[in-house]
Scaffold this motif. Sequence first.
Motif, PDB file in Angstrom:
ATOM      1  N   GLU A  91      -8.733  -2.387   0.348  1.00 51.79           N
ATOM      2  CA  GLU A  91      -8.326  -3.090   1.563  1.00 51.79           C
ATOM      3  C   GLU A  91      -8.390  -4.601   1.401  1.00 51.79           C
ATOM      4  O   GLU A  91      -9.140  -5.126   0.590  1.00 51.79           O
ATOM      5  CB  GLU A  91      -9.238  -2.655   2.731  1.00 51.79           C
ATOM      6  N   SER A  92      -7.582  -5.274   2.209  1.00 48.29           N
ATOM      7  CA  SER A  92      -7.588  -6.733   2.268  1.00 48.29           C
ATOM      8  C   SER A  92      -8.728  -7.223   3.154  1.00 48.29           C
ATOM      9  O   SER A  92      -8.815  -6.844   4.330  1.00 48.29           O
ATOM     10  CB  SER A  92      -6.255  -7.233   2.829  1.00 48.29           C
ATOM     11  N   THR A  94      -9.650  -7.193  -3.573  1.00 51.28           N
ATOM     12  CA  THR A  94      -9.663  -6.218  -2.495  1.00 51.28           C
ATOM     13  C   THR A  94     -11.045  -5.572  -2.361  1.00 51.28           C
ATOM     14  O   THR A  94     -11.880  -5.639  -3.273  1.00 51.28           O
ATOM     15  CB  THR A  94      -8.609  -5.127  -2.743  1.00 51.28           C
ATOM     16  N   ALA A 103      -4.618  -8.214  -1.406  1.00 50.75           N
ATOM     17  CA  ALA A 103      -5.771  -9.023  -1.012  1.00 50.75           C
ATOM     18  C   ALA A 103      -5.358 -10.204  -0.141  1.00 50.75           C
ATOM     19  O   ALA A 103      -6.121 -10.629   0.735  1.00 50.75           O
ATOM     20  CB  ALA A 103      -6.519  -9.518  -2.248  1.00 50.75           C
ATOM     21  N   LYS A 149       0.823  -1.212   0.000  1.00 55.77           N
ATOM     22  CA  LYS A 149       0.000   0.000   0.000  1.00 55.77           C
ATOM     23  C   LYS A 149       0.859   1.265   0.000  1.00 55.77           C
ATOM     24  O   LYS A 149       0.422   2.325   0.455  1.00 55.77           O
ATOM     25  CB  LYS A 149      -0.948   0.011   1.211  1.00 55.77           C
ATOM     26  N   GLN A 185      -7.758  -1.596  -8.036  1.00 56.14           N
ATOM     27  CA  GLN A 185      -8.958  -2.231  -7.486  1.00 56.14           C
ATOM     28  C   GLN A 185      -9.753  -2.922  -8.599  1.00 56.14           C
ATOM     29  O   GLN A 185      -9.963  -2.309  -9.655  1.00 56.14           O
ATOM     30  CB  GLN A 185      -9.799  -1.151  -6.787  1.00 56.14           C
TER      31      GLN A 185
END
Length: 258
Positions: free
Chosen positions: A172-173, A140, A59, A41, A52
């Motif tokens: 985000e994971s 993600t 992920a 990130k 994304q």
Amino acid sequence: MKTKTIMFVTGAFVTHHCWDEWREYFEARGYSTLAPAWPFKDGTAAELRARQPNDVDLARLTLAELVDHYAGIAKSFPEKPIIIGHSLGGLITQILLNRGLASAAVAIHSVPPQGIIPYEFSFLKSTWGALGLFTSLDETYLMPFDTWQYAFVNEMPLEEQQKAYDLFTAPESKRVARGGLTSAAAVDFDKPHAPLLLTSGSLDNIIPAHLNNRNFERYKMNGSVIEYKEFPGRNHHTLSQAGWESDADYILDWIKNY
């Protein structure tokens, strides 16, 4: 006088650039600071959103790996740093403190460790999508703008809500989000620790003040320095919400006196 180091720990759904103003604030007052990005990130929000939902490396990141990432950085200093974390970064801060890696710690609007059941409806409404139930864990999750409005920037003008979303919101994971329900999020509340300050905000929906206070109450008064502070009028975007300097002032004074 030796320069003290502050390590800022970033929470979920945003980039490490949420700390930029805080770094400037504390460096202007004589501290050395760093705000390491999460693995995979290290970029702007726009750069990360462009990946994304197919950023498989991000992920597949887990909470245990993320905690170890920050633990490794904390161990790299000749002296234990002061650790300050926000949201999920607050939980990571509590875990690192529990491991004896901080000289002092501040958990700002912290996600609760394992064992503190977040039954508050506003928490569940804000975080349900991040768990990614019935979706691929190799994709993600990007918080939609309407969820961001409720979870992070409630009570702010629409223009400021959109600006904050564009500047900070990142994919985000889902594995990290689910990790908050596992032993990766465990803290030994009975274990003595370096000084700890937990803060909350009266307007926070995703981590309500009531939830923060239950986090504080789980620590045993075993001689360790611990303090809880609720700030009125603060939502979850407190790091960049107008007036954030008053929170930083309070934290600075606490750090100086621990």
